[in-house]
Each structure stands twice: as structure tokens, then as C-alpha cells.
Design a protein around this motif. Sequence first.
Motif: not given
Length: 108
Positions: A39-67
Motif C-alpha cells: 500500500l502507498s500513500y497519496k497526497l493531492d489538492f482537491d476542491n470537489e467533495e466525493k461521496k463518502g469523504d471524511q473531513f478533518f482539520e488540524d492546525k488550519g489544514v483541511r483534509m479529506a479521506l475516503d472511507m
Amino acid sequence: MVTVTDKAKDKIEHLMQDAGLDPSYFLRVSVQGGGCSGLSYKLDFDNEEKKGDQFFEDKGVRMALDMKSFLYLAGTELDFSDGLNGKGFNFHNPNASRTCGCGESFSV
């Protein structure tokens, strides 16, 4: 939840600014098949929410993860290193039972 260190936060903000991204963009953190440990990690910038996204924010950084990625990454800390022993983002994942030598892939 995924957390970020101050160094990672600063680098993410710098990259977003350099790319001219507006505040509607967030960091998409995901896991995909591949790498020498499976398994490998992937980071991208996005501005479209996808079905099932989980959103978190830490230190002002907003992150989305699929389930699926959330299940692998819960409790992970995202860091950034710019030292002589390697430059780039590093994942400190408590769920990984094994990582490859370069730290870019893992298995559970």
C-alpha cells in the motif's frame, strides 16, 4: 483523524500558495495499492467533495479521506522533513505493521 506537524502545515500552505489555489481547496490524503510493501500513500489538492469523504482539520489544514483510506490512516501524523537524510512528507502511521525502506509504502 489525521494530524499534521507544524512543518507539514507550513509546507502545505506554501505549496497551495505557489499553485495559486483558493481557500476552497483542501488536502486529499489517500491510500492506494502499490509500492514494495503493498500500500502507498497519496497526497493531492482537491476542491470537489466525493461521496463518502471524511473531513478533518488540524492546525488550519483541511483534509479529506475516503472511507477506505480512513480505516488505514486513523491516528496517523503527517510530517515534513527537509533534512539531509531525505526531503518530503512522511507518514507516522500507528496502523502499519511493516514499511519499506524509503517509507513510501506500508502494510497492515
